[in-house]
Scaffold this motif. Structure first.
Motif, PDB file in Angstrom:
ATOM      1  N   VAL A  17      21.758  -7.203 -11.610  1.00 35.77           N
ATOM      2  CA  VAL A  17      22.578  -7.385 -10.247  1.00 35.77           C
ATOM      3  C   VAL A  17      22.962  -9.103 -10.336  1.00 35.77           C
ATOM      4  CG1 VAL A  17      21.533  -5.786  -8.756  1.00 35.77           C
ATOM      5  CG2 VAL A  17      20.397  -7.837  -8.741  1.00 35.77           C
ATOM      6  N   PRO A  18      23.819  -9.348  -9.610  1.00 40.97           N
ATOM      7  CA  PRO A  18      24.171 -10.929  -9.362  1.00 40.97           C
ATOM      8  C   PRO A  18      22.711 -11.432  -9.218  1.00 40.97           C
ATOM      9  CG  PRO A  18      25.700  -9.570  -8.382  1.00 40.97           C
ATOM     10  CD  PRO A  18      24.882  -8.666  -8.453  1.00 40.97           C
ATOM     11  N   ASP A  19      22.378 -12.333 -10.050  1.00 41.70           N
ATOM     12  CA  ASP A  19      21.094 -13.155  -9.853  1.00 41.70           C
ATOM     13  C   ASP A  19      21.328 -14.709  -9.648  1.00 41.70           C
ATOM     14  OD1 ASP A  19      21.504 -13.928 -12.333  1.00 41.70           O
ATOM     15  OD2 ASP A  19      19.533 -13.201 -13.041  1.00 41.70           O
ATOM     16  N   HIS A  20      22.560 -14.959  -9.401  1.00 38.46           N
ATOM     17  CA  HIS A  20      22.863 -16.325  -8.942  1.00 38.46           C
ATOM     18  C   HIS A  20      22.346 -17.384 -10.070  1.00 38.46           C
ATOM     19  CE1 HIS A  20      25.172 -15.112  -5.690  1.00 38.46           C
ATOM     20  NE2 HIS A  20      24.047 -14.486  -5.279  1.00 38.46           N
ATOM     21  N   GLY A  21      22.936 -17.468 -11.174  1.00 34.02           N
ATOM     22  CA  GLY A  21      22.491 -18.564 -12.103  1.00 34.02           C
ATOM     23  C   GLY A  21      20.906 -18.263 -12.455  1.00 34.02           C
ATOM     24  N   LYS A  22      20.485 -17.099 -12.840  1.00 36.97           N
ATOM     25  CA  LYS A  22      19.304 -16.761 -13.057  1.00 36.97           C
ATOM     26  C   LYS A  22      18.131 -17.206 -12.092  1.00 36.97           C
ATOM     27  CE  LYS A  22      20.689 -16.825 -18.145  1.00 36.97           C
ATOM     28  NZ  LYS A  22      20.368 -17.317 -19.410  1.00 36.97           N
ATOM     29  N   LEU A  23      18.620 -17.494 -10.955  1.00 37.63           N
ATOM     30  CA  LEU A  23      17.518 -17.890  -9.939  1.00 37.63           C
ATOM     31  C   LEU A  23      16.662 -16.606  -9.855  1.00 37.63           C
ATOM     32  CD1 LEU A  23      19.401 -19.605  -6.963  1.00 37.63           C
ATOM     33  CD2 LEU A  23      17.573 -20.440  -8.479  1.00 37.63           C
ATOM     34  N   GLU A  24      16.861 -15.207  -9.891  1.00 35.98           N
ATOM     35  CA  GLU A  24      16.044 -14.177  -9.505  1.00 35.98           C
ATOM     36  C   GLU A  24      15.702 -14.296  -8.214  1.00 35.98           C
ATOM     37  OE1 GLU A  24      13.577 -13.691 -12.783  1.00 35.98           O
ATOM     38  OE2 GLU A  24      15.305 -13.449 -14.389  1.00 35.98           O
ATOM     39  N   PRO A  25      16.272 -14.379  -7.031  1.00 37.32           N
ATOM     40  CA  PRO A  25      15.810 -14.827  -5.844  1.00 37.32           C
ATOM     41  C   PRO A  25      15.141 -13.507  -5.087  1.00 37.32           C
ATOM     42  CG  PRO A  25      18.157 -14.356  -5.745  1.00 37.32           C
ATOM     43  CD  PRO A  25      17.893 -14.041  -7.230  1.00 37.32           C
ATOM     44  N   TRP A  26      14.199 -12.747  -5.863  1.00 34.21           N
ATOM     45  CA  TRP A  26      13.768 -11.499  -5.284  1.00 34.21           C
ATOM     46  C   TRP A  26      12.491 -11.276  -6.199  1.00 34.21           C
ATOM     47  CZ3 TRP A  26      15.354 -10.087  -9.681  1.00 34.21           C
ATOM     48  CH2 TRP A  26      16.689 -10.086 -10.262  1.00 34.21           C
ATOM     49  N   ARG A  27      11.642 -10.370  -5.409  1.00 34.94           N
ATOM     50  CA  ARG A  27      10.564  -9.881  -6.389  1.00 34.94           C
ATOM     51  C   ARG A  27      10.250  -8.594  -5.815  1.00 34.94           C
ATOM     52  NH1 ARG A  27       5.617 -10.203  -3.430  1.00 34.94           N
ATOM     53  NH2 ARG A  27       5.917 -11.577  -1.422  1.00 34.94           N
ATOM     54  N   LEU A  28       9.699  -7.666  -6.684  1.00 29.72           N
ATOM     55  CA  LEU A  28       9.477  -5.985  -6.396  1.00 29.72           C
ATOM     56  C   LEU A  28       8.157  -5.845  -6.414  1.00 29.72           C
ATOM     57  CD1 LEU A  28      12.212  -4.992  -9.034  1.00 29.72           C
ATOM     58  CD2 LEU A  28      12.480  -5.504  -6.547  1.00 29.72           C
ATOM     59  N   ILE A  29       7.774  -4.807  -5.457  1.00 30.26           N
ATOM     60  CA  ILE A  29       6.263  -4.442  -5.500  1.00 30.26           C
ATOM     61  C   ILE A  29       6.703  -2.957  -5.484  1.00 30.26           C
ATOM     62  CG2 ILE A  29       4.479  -4.175  -4.014  1.00 30.26           C
ATOM     63  CD1 ILE A  29       4.923  -6.840  -2.900  1.00 30.26           C
ATOM     64  N   VAL A  30       5.729  -2.223  -6.694  1.00 27.32           N
ATOM     65  CA  VAL A  30       5.915  -0.982  -6.658  1.00 27.32           C
ATOM     66  C   VAL A  30       4.739  -0.304  -5.650  1.00 27.32           C
ATOM     67  CG1 VAL A  30       5.608   1.159  -8.283  1.00 27.32           C
ATOM     68  CG2 VAL A  30       6.721  -0.822  -8.941  1.00 27.32           C
ATOM     69  N   LEU A  31       5.052   0.596  -4.937  1.00 28.38           N
ATOM     70  CA  LEU A  31       4.250   1.190  -3.850  1.00 28.38           C
ATOM     71  C   LEU A  31       3.839   2.493  -4.277  1.00 28.38           C
ATOM     72  CD1 LEU A  31       5.833  -0.003  -0.750  1.00 28.38           C
ATOM     73  CD2 LEU A  31       3.850  -1.137  -1.892  1.00 28.38           C
ATOM     74  N   GLU A  32       2.484   2.834  -4.584  1.00 26.91           N
ATOM     75  CA  GLU A  32       2.184   4.026  -5.070  1.00 26.91           C
ATOM     76  C   GLU A  32       1.225   4.709  -3.991  1.00 26.91           C
ATOM     77  OE1 GLU A  32       1.870   4.360  -9.602  1.00 26.91           O
ATOM     78  OE2 GLU A  32       0.781   2.791  -9.168  1.00 26.91           O
ATOM     79  N   ARG A  33       1.142   6.157  -3.908  1.00 25.40           N
ATOM     80  CA  ARG A  33       0.395   6.675  -2.978  1.00 25.40           C
ATOM     81  C   ARG A  33      -0.733   6.116  -2.229  1.00 25.40           C
ATOM     82  NH1 ARG A  33       1.350   8.361   1.255  1.00 25.40           N
ATOM     83  NH2 ARG A  33      -0.321   9.269   2.172  1.00 25.40           N
ATOM     84  N   ALA A  34      -1.787   5.478  -2.851  1.00 28.83           N
ATOM     85  CA  ALA A  34      -2.778   4.762  -2.351  1.00 28.83           C
ATOM     86  C   ALA A  34      -2.485   3.598  -1.492  1.00 28.83           C
ATOM     87  CB  ALA A  34      -3.740   4.305  -3.399  1.00 28.83           C
ATOM     88  N   ASP A  35      -1.506   3.057  -1.840  1.00 29.74           N
ATOM     89  CA  ASP A  35      -0.648   1.828  -1.159  1.00 29.74           C
ATOM     90  C   ASP A  35      -0.319   2.114   0.304  1.00 29.74           C
ATOM     91  OD1 ASP A  35      -1.216   0.001  -3.476  1.00 29.74           O
ATOM     92  OD2 ASP A  35       0.498   0.769  -4.370  1.00 29.74           O
ATOM     93  N   PHE A  36       0.172   3.505   0.224  1.00 29.60           N
ATOM     94  CA  PHE A  36       0.905   3.807   1.603  1.00 29.60           C
ATOM     95  C   PHE A  36      -0.172   3.994   2.664  1.00 29.60           C
ATOM     96  CE2 PHE A  36       4.284   5.116  -1.282  1.00 29.60           C
ATOM     97  CZ  PHE A  36       5.408   4.548  -0.704  1.00 29.60           C
ATOM     98  N   THR A  37      -1.229   4.357   2.355  1.00 30.15           N
ATOM     99  CA  THR A  37      -2.443   4.586   3.356  1.00 30.15           C
ATOM    100  C   THR A  37      -2.763   3.346   3.823  1.00 30.15           C
ATOM    101  OG1 THR A  37      -3.248   6.486   2.410  1.00 30.15           O
ATOM    102  CG2 THR A  37      -4.744   5.337   3.749  1.00 30.15           C
ATOM    103  N   ARG A  38      -2.877   2.137   3.014  1.00 26.26           N
ATOM    104  CA  ARG A  38      -3.267   0.986   3.626  1.00 26.26           C
ATOM    105  C   ARG A  38      -2.092   0.514   4.365  1.00 26.26           C
ATOM    106  NH1 ARG A  38      -1.920  -4.316   0.671  1.00 26.26           N
ATOM    107  NH2 ARG A  38      -2.986  -5.757   1.883  1.00 26.26           N
ATOM    108  N   LEU A  39      -0.584   0.675   3.936  1.00 28.53           N
ATOM    109  CA  LEU A  39       0.417   0.183   4.900  1.00 28.53           C
ATOM    110  C   LEU A  39       0.427   0.725   6.085  1.00 28.53           C
ATOM    111  CD1 LEU A  39       3.039  -0.148   1.781  1.00 28.53           C
ATOM    112  CD2 LEU A  39       1.906  -2.036   3.403  1.00 28.53           C
ATOM    113  N   ALA A  40       0.066   2.150   6.264  1.00 30.25           N
ATOM    114  CA  ALA A  40       0.066   2.880   7.627  1.00 30.25           C
ATOM    115  C   ALA A  40      -0.950   2.212   8.430  1.00 30.25           C
ATOM    116  CB  ALA A  40      -0.091   4.357   7.063  1.00 30.25           C
ATOM    117  N   ASP A  41      -2.094   1.965   7.982  1.00 31.16           N
ATOM    118  CA  ASP A  41      -3.100   1.509   8.727  1.00 31.16           C
ATOM    119  C   ASP A  41      -2.703   0.084   9.158  1.00 31.16           C
ATOM    120  OD1 ASP A  41      -4.563   3.795   8.309  1.00 31.16           O
ATOM    121  OD2 ASP A  41      -5.954   2.981   7.000  1.00 31.16           O
ATOM    122  N   LEU A  42      -2.174  -0.909   8.243  1.00 30.31           N
ATOM    123  CA  LEU A  42      -1.658  -2.099   8.725  1.00 30.31           C
ATOM    124  C   LEU A  42      -0.741  -2.129   9.506  1.00 30.31           C
ATOM    125  CD1 LEU A  42      -1.432  -3.948   5.161  1.00 30.31           C
ATOM    126  CD2 LEU A  42      -2.714  -4.777   7.282  1.00 30.31           C
ATOM    127  N   ALA A  43       0.434  -1.240   9.429  1.00 26.65           N
ATOM    128  CA  ALA A  43       1.636  -1.008  10.639  1.00 26.65           C
ATOM    129  C   ALA A  43       0.901  -0.505  11.895  1.00 26.65           C
ATOM    130  CB  ALA A  43       2.478  -0.040  10.122  1.00 26.65           C
TER     131      ALA A  43
END
Length: 194
Positions: free
Chosen positions: A43-69
């Motif tokens: 995708v356009p990353d504007h001069g290789k700034l890469e102004p984003w990061r990604l976090i892959v969420l798997e099943r175990a992560d969702f339980t933690r996120l649900a509780d946090l929410a």
């Protein structure tokens, strides 16, 4: 006249988001998801700034996120409906990618353009996952817009936000297309008289 990519145009004409709450296993393997991410990052990353990061969420992560929410919603005094919505996408999730907009300091690239780059990455991943045969849905919800939740859940720092959470899985059903915008209503041709 340019050569048309008819297969790509047909895909775009038929692509639709499917409800993430209907997704079920299997989900893409690590190797399959890595290949999708490799393509989505074009995708356009504007001069290789890469102004984003990604976090892959798997099943175990969702339980933690649900509780946090839920905990964050209670801190905010949320009603039962808001609490349920906050937990909902995480309670039912199996695999997702959180796209974190992370603008960088730049004299050349405005923050707004960097944020749009994160949105472009969300759309790119949505398209790549769908083209790869998976169900895909771009969600956010109130937790993704709450700075405190995002800091606790995703380690977001000042200036970072959740651009989207792209859920990917096996779609349980075929879904009809929804009504689409009428171009005659939303497209203006030219600026009109000066």
């Amino acid at each position: 006249m340019p050569d048309k990519n008819t297969a790509a145009l047909d895909f775009l004409a038929s692509r639709l988001s499917q409800p993430a709450k209907m997704f079920r296993p299997p989900v893409p393997s690590h190797e399959e998801l890595a290949a999708m991410l490799h393509l989505a990052l074009r995708v356009p990353d504007h001069g290789k700034l890469e102004p984003w990061r990604l976090i892959v969420l798997e099943r175990a992560d969702f339980t933690r996120l649900a509780d946090l929410a839920e905990a964050r919603g209670r801190e905010m005094g949320a009603d039962a409906e808001k609490l349920d919505k906050g937990r909902g996408q995480f309670d039912r999730g199996h695999l997702a990618v959180a796209v974190i907009s992370a603008p960088k300091a730049s004299d050349k690239i405005p923050v707004e353009e960097q944020v749009l780059s994160a949105g472009a990455l969300c759309m790119s991943l949505l398209m790549v996952a769908t083209a790869s045969g998976w169900g895909a849905n771009w969600l956010s919800g109130w937790p993704a817009h709450d700075a405190e939740f995002c800091a606790r859940a995703f380690g977001c720092k000042d200036g970072e936000t959740v651009a989207g959470i792209i859920h990917i899985g096996t779609s349980a059903h075929e879904f009809p297309d929804r009504p689409r915008p009428d171009p005659a209503r939303v497209v203006q041709w030219g600026l009109g008289p000066a």
